[in-house]
Write an enzyme that holds these catalytic residues in place. Structure first.
Site, PDB file in Angstrom:
ATOM      1  N   LYS A 120       8.740  32.011  55.289  1.00  0.00           N
ATOM      2  CA  LYS A 120       9.459  32.351  53.931  1.00  0.00           C
ATOM      3  C   LYS A 120       9.707  30.835  53.244  1.00  0.00           C
ATOM      4  CE  LYS A 120      13.014  34.450  55.361  1.00  0.00           C
ATOM      5  NZ  LYS A 120      12.911  34.336  56.975  1.00  0.00           N
ATOM      6  N   ARG A 153      18.146  35.840  66.560  1.00  0.00           N
ATOM      7  CA  ARG A 153      17.560  35.855  65.276  1.00  0.00           C
ATOM      8  C   ARG A 153      16.578  36.975  64.965  1.00  0.00           C
ATOM      9  NH1 ARG A 153      15.638  30.402  64.513  1.00  0.00           N
ATOM     10  NH2 ARG A 153      15.029  30.749  62.573  1.00  0.00           N
ATOM     11  N   ARG A 172      20.342  39.921  53.038  1.00  0.00           N
ATOM     12  CA  ARG A 172      19.861  40.048  54.455  1.00  0.00           C
ATOM     13  C   ARG A 172      20.590  41.395  55.064  1.00  0.00           C
ATOM     14  NH1 ARG A 172      18.218  34.567  55.715  1.00  0.00           N
ATOM     15  NH2 ARG A 172      17.620  34.418  57.785  1.00  0.00           N
ATOM     16  N   ARG A 193       8.642  25.089  66.395  1.00  0.00           N
ATOM     17  CA  ARG A 193       8.908  24.433  65.279  1.00  0.00           C
ATOM     18  C   ARG A 193       9.720  22.985  65.177  1.00  0.00           C
ATOM     19  NH1 ARG A 193      11.222  28.080  60.557  1.00  0.00           N
ATOM     20  NH2 ARG A 193      13.145  28.196  61.674  1.00  0.00           N
ATOM     21  N   ARG A 235      15.926  22.373  64.524  1.00  0.00           N
ATOM     22  CA  ARG A 235      16.901  23.191  64.063  1.00  0.00           C
ATOM     23  C   ARG A 235      17.808  23.829  65.265  1.00  0.00           C
ATOM     24  NH1 ARG A 235      14.880  27.234  59.242  1.00  0.00           N
ATOM     25  NH2 ARG A 235      16.232  28.717  60.515  1.00  0.00           N
TER      26      ARG A 235
HETATM   27  P1  ADP Z   1      15.218  32.367  59.229  1.00  0.00           P
HETATM   28  O1  ADP Z   1      14.893  33.218  58.211  1.00  0.00           O
HETATM   29  O2  ADP Z   1      14.092  31.542  59.627  1.00  0.00           O
HETATM   30  O3  ADP Z   1      16.220  32.700  60.629  1.00  0.00           O
HETATM   31  P2  ADP Z   1      17.261  30.850  57.248  1.00  0.00           P
HETATM   32  O4  ADP Z   1      16.767  29.246  57.182  1.00  0.00           O
HETATM   33  O5  ADP Z   1      16.576  31.614  56.286  1.00  0.00           O
HETATM   34  O6  ADP Z   1      16.052  31.017  58.867  1.00  0.00           O
HETATM   35  O7  ADP Z   1      18.487  31.056  57.646  1.00  0.00           O
HETATM   36  C1  ADP Z   1      19.089  30.401  58.811  1.00  0.00           C
HETATM   37  C2  ADP Z   1      20.569  31.033  58.989  1.00  0.00           C
HETATM   38  O8  ADP Z   1      21.445  30.785  57.996  1.00  0.00           O
HETATM   39  C3  ADP Z   1      20.501  32.497  59.442  1.00  0.00           C
HETATM   40  O9  ADP Z   1      20.306  32.718  60.699  1.00  0.00           O
HETATM   41  C4  ADP Z   1      21.978  32.722  59.160  1.00  0.00           C
HETATM   42  O10 ADP Z   1      22.942  32.380  60.075  1.00  0.00           O
HETATM   43  C5  ADP Z   1      22.173  32.057  57.616  1.00  0.00           C
HETATM   44  N1  ADP Z   1      22.149  32.891  56.610  1.00  0.00           N
HETATM   45  C6  ADP Z   1      21.145  32.437  55.579  1.00  0.00           C
HETATM   46  N2  ADP Z   1      21.044  33.360  54.736  1.00  0.00           N
HETATM   47  C7  ADP Z   1      22.026  34.427  55.132  1.00  0.00           C
HETATM   48  C8  ADP Z   1      22.424  35.456  54.282  1.00  0.00           C
HETATM   49  N3  ADP Z   1      21.855  36.117  53.229  1.00  0.00           N
HETATM   50  N4  ADP Z   1      23.489  36.436  54.935  1.00  0.00           N
HETATM   51  C9  ADP Z   1      24.067  35.518  56.126  1.00  0.00           C
HETATM   52  N5  ADP Z   1      23.616  34.721  56.660  1.00  0.00           N
HETATM   53  C10 ADP Z   1      22.771  34.103  56.342  1.00  0.00           C
END
Ligand code: ADP
Length: 227
Positions: A18, A176, A93, A132, A165
């Site tokens: 993404k 996740r 999400r 990664r 990360r």
């Molecule tokens: P990925 O999709 O690779 O897991 P992101 O960088 O999009 O990684 O998100 C990392 C973390 O940030 C998520 O695992 C969550 O803990 C938090 N996060 C991001 N966006 C949201 C959201 N819309 N609602 C709740 N938590 C979020």
């Protein structure tokens, strides 16, 4: 006068790419990209109260509370200049977030044009996330993979730092993916029901996936009244 701004959501499991795709799209279209994961990681670096909260969720791979994320995105979207479109990466999400976003976009007169879901098998996602690394210190951090030592060497040569990360640790990756299946995957049906969903395989190279999205958006733009 047709609306020339794009309003897009990018959905996809962790590892689907993404953030890479939103960066490429942000260069291709006049869009502001709101990437919630990166916003939260920036807060961790700053050591803010939000950053401290986010860090505790990153360690377990779970989602921050809906009300926190809805408040952040409401503030950001309200402050967005009227002329700018937006690409949302990482929000919504959950169904609660999606419903709140629907209401907000109606209020702000910003109709969604498309929701792009990047499809990827768990197997490939685990391989991508497990290997990664992040290149930091050269502007917005970007992802590298241990299978690509040349890029890692280039990051270091340019003065960047190669980091991992905290949520890319093996047991957190599994959590996740579980959270994505339990909470976020249902948004595919949600937006499918609204006639906005486009599914794209994320298994190909990033440039190939990008071209497919650009083609799709070009067609979509023509059908919603663009040139
Ligand atoms: P990925 O999709 O690779 O897991 P992101 O960088 O999009 O990684 O998100 C990392 C973390 O940030 C998520 O695992 C969550 O803990 C938090 N996060 C991001 N966006 C949201 C959201 N819309 N609602 C709740 N938590 C979020």
């Amino acid at each position: 006068m047709p609306d020339q701004r794009f309003h897009l959501i990018l959905l996809g499991a962790p590892g689907a790419g993404k953030s890479t795709q939103s960066r490429l799209l942000g260069h291709h279209f006049p869009l502001t990209v709101f990437a919630t994961g990166q916003m939260l990681r920036d807060e961790v670096v700053k050591g803010s109260a939000l950053g401290l909260l986010a860090d505790s969720y990153f360690k377990t791979g779970t989602l921050l509370p809906d009300d926190v994320m809805i408040a952040i995105m409401t503030e950001r979207l309200r402050a967005l200049p009227q002329t700018q479109g937006v690409l949302l990466d990482g929000f919504p999400r959950t169904c609660v977030q999606a419903e709140a976003l629907d209401k907000l976009l109606i209020e702000l007169k910003r109709p969604l044009d498309a929701v792009i879901a990047l499809d990827l098998s768990d197997e490939v996602a685990v391989h991508r996330l497990g290997g990664r690394r992040m290149c930091e210190g050269l502007g917005t951090p970007f992802a590298l993979h241990i299978d690509d030592p040349e890029s890692i060497a280039a990051c270091l040569r340019l003065g960047g730092n190669v980091t991992i990360r905290p949520d890319d640790e093996p047991e957190v990756i599994r959590e996740r993916l579980r959270v994505y299946e339990a909470e976020t995957e249902q948004l595919i049906d949600y937006y499918g029901g609204h006639g906005l969903l486009h599914r794209i395989s994320a298994a190909a190279a990033p440039e190939t996936v990008h071209e497919q999205i650009v083609t799709l958006l070009g067609e979509r733009h023509a059908t919603v009244g663009g040139t």
